[in-house]
Write an enzyme that holds these catalytic residues in place. Structure first.
Site, PDB file in Angstrom:
ATOM      1  CE1 TYR A 103       0.127  11.256  -1.399  1.00 50.41           C
ATOM      2  CE2 TYR A 103      -1.166  12.796   0.750  1.00 50.41           C
ATOM      3  CZ  TYR A 103      -0.015  12.250  -0.148  1.00 50.41           C
ATOM      4  OH  TYR A 103       1.169  12.171   0.686  1.00 50.41           O
ATOM      5  CB  CYS A 104      -2.763   7.142  -4.274  1.00 47.02           C
ATOM      6  SG  CYS A 104      -3.745   7.409  -5.899  1.00 47.02           S
ATOM      7  CB  ALA A 105       0.942   6.919  -7.102  1.00 48.02           C
TER       8      ALA A 105
END
Length: 131
Positions: A87-89
């Site tokens: 995941y990231c932003a």
């Protein structure tokens, strides 16, 4: 017409000679699916590919930070024997990383579509502040 037939035959031959083709892609999953997956399979490796600053502000419990710009140097830290949820932003960087890992042969790789923001919008738990 003869040229078209030759081209078609050459194309078919290339397909047959190449053998079975498998798409090395990760699977995009929603925040709802990710939460269900994490509850059902506690052994999932949770990979955060954001920056150190982003991680310090907000993160998922149990996530390992490997910023995208350090991935090549730190690839050995990622297990091949466990599913990985990246995941990231908002899901852009993590999608790139997830597909890269799949192409490298990591067998089960998920991308959190919408990133940590989609997770947070659902009201799911996050950790805030420095680790």
């Amino acid at each position: 017409m003869l040229s078209l037939k030759r081209s078609l035959l050459a194309f078919v031959w290339l397909l047959l000679a190449a053998g079975p083709v498998q798409a090395a892609l990760s699977q995009n999953i929603s925040a709802v699916q990710a939460r269900e997956l994490l509850a059902a399979e506690p052994g999932i490796f949770l990979l955060d590919v954001r920056t150190v600053e982003e991680y310090q502000q907000l993160r998922l419990e149990g996530a390992r930070l490997v910023p995208i710009d350090q991935l090549l140097k730190r690839i050995g830290e990622l297990p091949k024997d466990r599913p990985i949820l990246v995941y990231c932003a908002v899901g852009s960087r993590s999608s790139q990383v997830a597909n890269y890992l799949a192409r490298l042969g990591y067998p089960v790789v998920y991308n959190l579509y919408g990133g940590i923001y989609a997770w947070q919008l659902r009201g799911y738990p996050v950790i805030q502040g420095q680790p």
